[in-house]
Design a protein around this motif. Structure first.
Motif, PDB file in Angstrom:
ATOM      1  N   THR A  60      -3.371   0.118  -2.868  1.00 20.25           N
ATOM      2  CA  THR A  60      -4.323  -0.051  -1.773  1.00 20.25           C
ATOM      3  C   THR A  60      -4.303  -1.494  -1.283  1.00 20.25           C
ATOM      4  N   ASP A  99      -4.404  -3.860  -6.762  1.00 19.51           N
ATOM      5  CA  ASP A  99      -4.461  -2.463  -7.190  1.00 19.51           C
ATOM      6  C   ASP A  99      -3.679  -2.308  -8.486  1.00 19.51           C
ATOM      7  N   ASP A 100      -3.868  -1.149  -9.135  1.00 24.01           N
ATOM      8  CA  ASP A 100      -3.274  -0.944 -10.456  1.00 24.01           C
ATOM      9  C   ASP A 100      -1.908  -0.274 -10.412  1.00 24.01           C
ATOM     10  N   THR A 117       0.849  -1.192   0.000  1.00 26.20           N
ATOM     11  CA  THR A 117       0.000   0.000   0.000  1.00 26.20           C
ATOM     12  C   THR A 117       0.885   1.242   0.000  1.00 26.20           C
TER      13      THR A 117
END
Length: 651
Positions: free
Chosen positions: A625, A629-630, A582
């Motif tokens: 996140t 996630d991208d 993250t």
């Protein structure tokens, strides 16, 4: 050497495996353009670029305008190729790992001589000159008038990005009698199709050095004389991680990549690569290279050296080779050079890997934005990737270094060919390896840069301007593959509409240049001298070879090729085998930053110094996140990931 695949040979019919893949690993195929295809002709899917619109049409191309093109061959059984590639890549399939040799793959799925001859005769009869014909494509040259006769579409001039290029006015087509033989045609438009990082190679590129102070591990050297950032003193940037630190961070354990071969494709070839790699290993504690451990497969000639900036590719090659060896010190490395940075030549390099089965793992740190990709070229790439999959070859591509590409191109988009559903897209992180090689944390790679104020008492406008970050996002061209269904949130998969699409990346590793890798390269210095030196570097151009090295370790644990890795990677999603990366690993309100000092001239202090603070986890509009996630995909490999490919892991 690559693992012997003879024990995985099978003679199962494609008809028998089709039920096994239905609903298991379905990868979307491009739809045909149905406009203006004459009777008795078969449309060649998506050969008219999306940018060739009526609003951009500037009229017919002159009949005498020169054109070069490639007609790619569909082979004996394109549907069977897709089905078999799906089945051998799916850990839930009884055919998982039942790979074919290169010879078996060509005999079963490659073009027949009759197909090659029929396509060649058709093109010649249309007035085109055949310049090459092989089991993959027939190359032709000629004028626009002959192209119109061959493909039943006129060429028109279209405006694109402030320039004018020719392209088919309608979908290209082939005689209906050749519908089963022709996959697609590329080259009917002349917009640039090249990838980024004279006919002889230039010398080493201009030199670069990092200034100090540095930290040799995260947090070691704190910038006590510089202003606070985010309420505290911050450490100086990493001098450049070494193999020992990366192996520890990603859980290499006892594995070394023994009996695994990793191929690296780039344009051109550094003339000092072998010597540089040997010196780097000696200076940084990596295992020395065995005789023959590093080798090269190069084309007969180079082209486009000026327009491609040939010497600029030497640093990319140095990074790729040295990073793979640092992570997987006993893996063999095969460098496969392309004749240029243009797509046809890069595709030829990938095809050489497949046709000769030069390696089981292929790292590729190059690409272009999706807006410059045409579906016909994507189809040609995918055919190569699928042929590789049936042989147990996996392709890994860096996701890009410009975040969502908005700042770079004015449009949010992903890169290509990393957008293919048949490759593993490698995103990027900022990595903190602490004292005694302890993994501390990772954030998504995205950097904000703020300069030191003129009075030296504050930082200007924290977090500062976006300077680069891991590429990612949602493809506008590639449908969502089944391995992403149920993992990629709808908010990402459907970012471009109601249809779920391929989302990038799949997995991630260290990329941030501020927490980057130390690389060694022979360079040219301002006084004209040429010598070896070392510097810190990053980008997803680092993440891809690092991940390829990790996969070499995993393949050693598995004792047979991993092949196309995405189904196996996503099967491990949500487990402790990944670091769930993250942007705020130390707390939701805790930003993380490093101090960095650079030579203004990139070489020495004679031109002065530039001091800045680099804030981590600030990747354009993309966010790392919890969960997929991208920026980082499913996350980065954690201790246990490599060993999970061993016998104790139940596929």
């Amino acid at each position: 050497m690559t693992i012997n695949r003879a024990q995985w040979r099978v003679a199962t019919s494609v008809a028998a495996i089709l039920p096994l893949v239905a609903g298991a690993l379905v990868i979307g195929m491009p739809s045909a353009q149905a406009d203006s295809v004459p009777h008795g002709r078969a449309a060649l899917n998506d050969t008219k670029p999306a940018w060739a619109t009526s609003a951009a049409d500037k009229g017919a191309t002159a009949d005498s305008a020169p054109v070069t093109a490639r007609v790619y061959l569909a082979g004996r059984d394109p549907q069977g190729l897709t089905a078999y590639a799906q089945a051998v890549s799916d850990p839930n399939s009884p055919l998982y790992g039942k790979y074919l040799t290169a010879e078996q793959a060509q005999a079963r799925f490659g073009a027949t001589q009759a197909q090659i001859d029929a396509v060649t005769n058709w093109l010649k009869s249309s007035g085109l000159t055949v310049t090459d014909a092989n089991q993959h494509y027939v190359s032709v040259s000629g004028d626009a008038a002959a192209v119109q006769k061959a493909f039943a579409t006129p060429l028109h001039e279209y405006s694109k990005d402030g320039k004018t290029y020719h392209a088919p006015q309608h979908a290209a087509s082939a005689p209906a009698t050749l519908a089963d033989a022709v996959l697609t045609v590329t080259g009917l438009d002349n917009a640039p199709h090249k990838s980024t990082p004279q006919d002889t190679l230039p010398g080493p590129t201009a030199g670069f050095r990092n200034a100090g102070p540095f930290s040799t591990y995260y947090g070691q050297n704190v910038a006590t004389t510089l202003p606070d950032a985010y309420g505290s003193k911050i450490p100086y940037a990493i001098h450049g991680y070494t193999g020992e630190q990366l192996r520890a961070a990603y859980g290499a354990g006892k594995y070394t990549g023994k009996h695994v071969t990793v191929a690296i494709t780039d344009a051109y070839a550094s003339p000092t690569m072998a010597a540089d790699a040997a010196k780097y290993a000696q200076r940084n504690g990596d295992a020395p290279y065995r005789k023959g451990q590093y080798s090269e497969d190069l084309p007969a000639a180079w082209n486009s050296t000026d327009s491609c900036g040939a010497s600029g590719w030497y640093g990319e090659e140095s990074l790729d080779v040295e990073a793979v060896h640092a992570v997987a010190p006993e893996a063999d490395i095969k460098f496969v050079g392309a004749s240029s940075c243009n797509d046809p030549d890069l595709l030829d390099a990938l095809t050489r890997v497949v046709d000769k089965h030069l390696a089981d793992i292929v790292s590729n740190s190059w690409g272009d934005v999706e807006a410059n990709e045409t579906p016909d070229l994507a189809a040609a790439y995918d055919q190569t990737f699928k042929l590789g999959a049936v042989e147990g070859i996996g392709f890994y591509f860096s996701s890009g270094d410009n975040g969502d590409e908005l700042d770079n191109t004015g449009k949010k988009q992903v890169d290509s060919p990393v957008n293919s559903a048949w490759v593993t897209a490698v995103g990027g992180t900022s990595l903190a390896v602490g004292k005694n090689d302890k993994y501390e944390f990772e954030t998504g790679w995205g950097t904000g840069k703020a300069l030191l104020s003129a009075d030296g008492k504050s930082w200007e406008s924290l977090p500062g301007a976006f300077t680069g970050g891991a590429g990612g996002g949602t493809s506008s061209l590639t449908p969502q593959p089944a391995y992403q269904a149920g993992v990629v949130p709808d908010a990402l998969a459907k970012a471009n509409g109601s249809t779920p699409m391929r989302t990038v990346p799949d997995i991630a590793a260290v990329a941030d240049p501020n927490t980057g890798f130390l690389v060694g390269q022979t360079q040219t210095w301002p006084d004209g001298s040429v010598s070896y030196d070392e510097y810190r570097i990053g980008g997803t151009s680092l993440a891809s070879p690092v991940l390829a090295g990790i996969q070499a370790l995993a393949q050693q644990a598995q004792h047979f090729p991993i092949g196309f890795a995405n189904p196996a990677i996503y099967a491990r999603y949500g487990s402790p085998l990944f670091h769930d990366v993250t942007d705020h690993p130390l707390g939701a309100d805790k930003d993380i930053a490093e101090a960095r000092v650079d030579f203004a001239n990139g070489v020495d202090a004679s031109g002065g110094l530039k001091t800045s603070v680099r804030t981590l986890g600030k990747d354009s509009s993309l966010q790392a996140t919890e969960g997929y996630d991208d920026v980082t995909g499913v996350g980065s490999p954690a201790p246990g990931y490599v060993a999970s490919y061993g016998p104790q892991f139940k596929h």
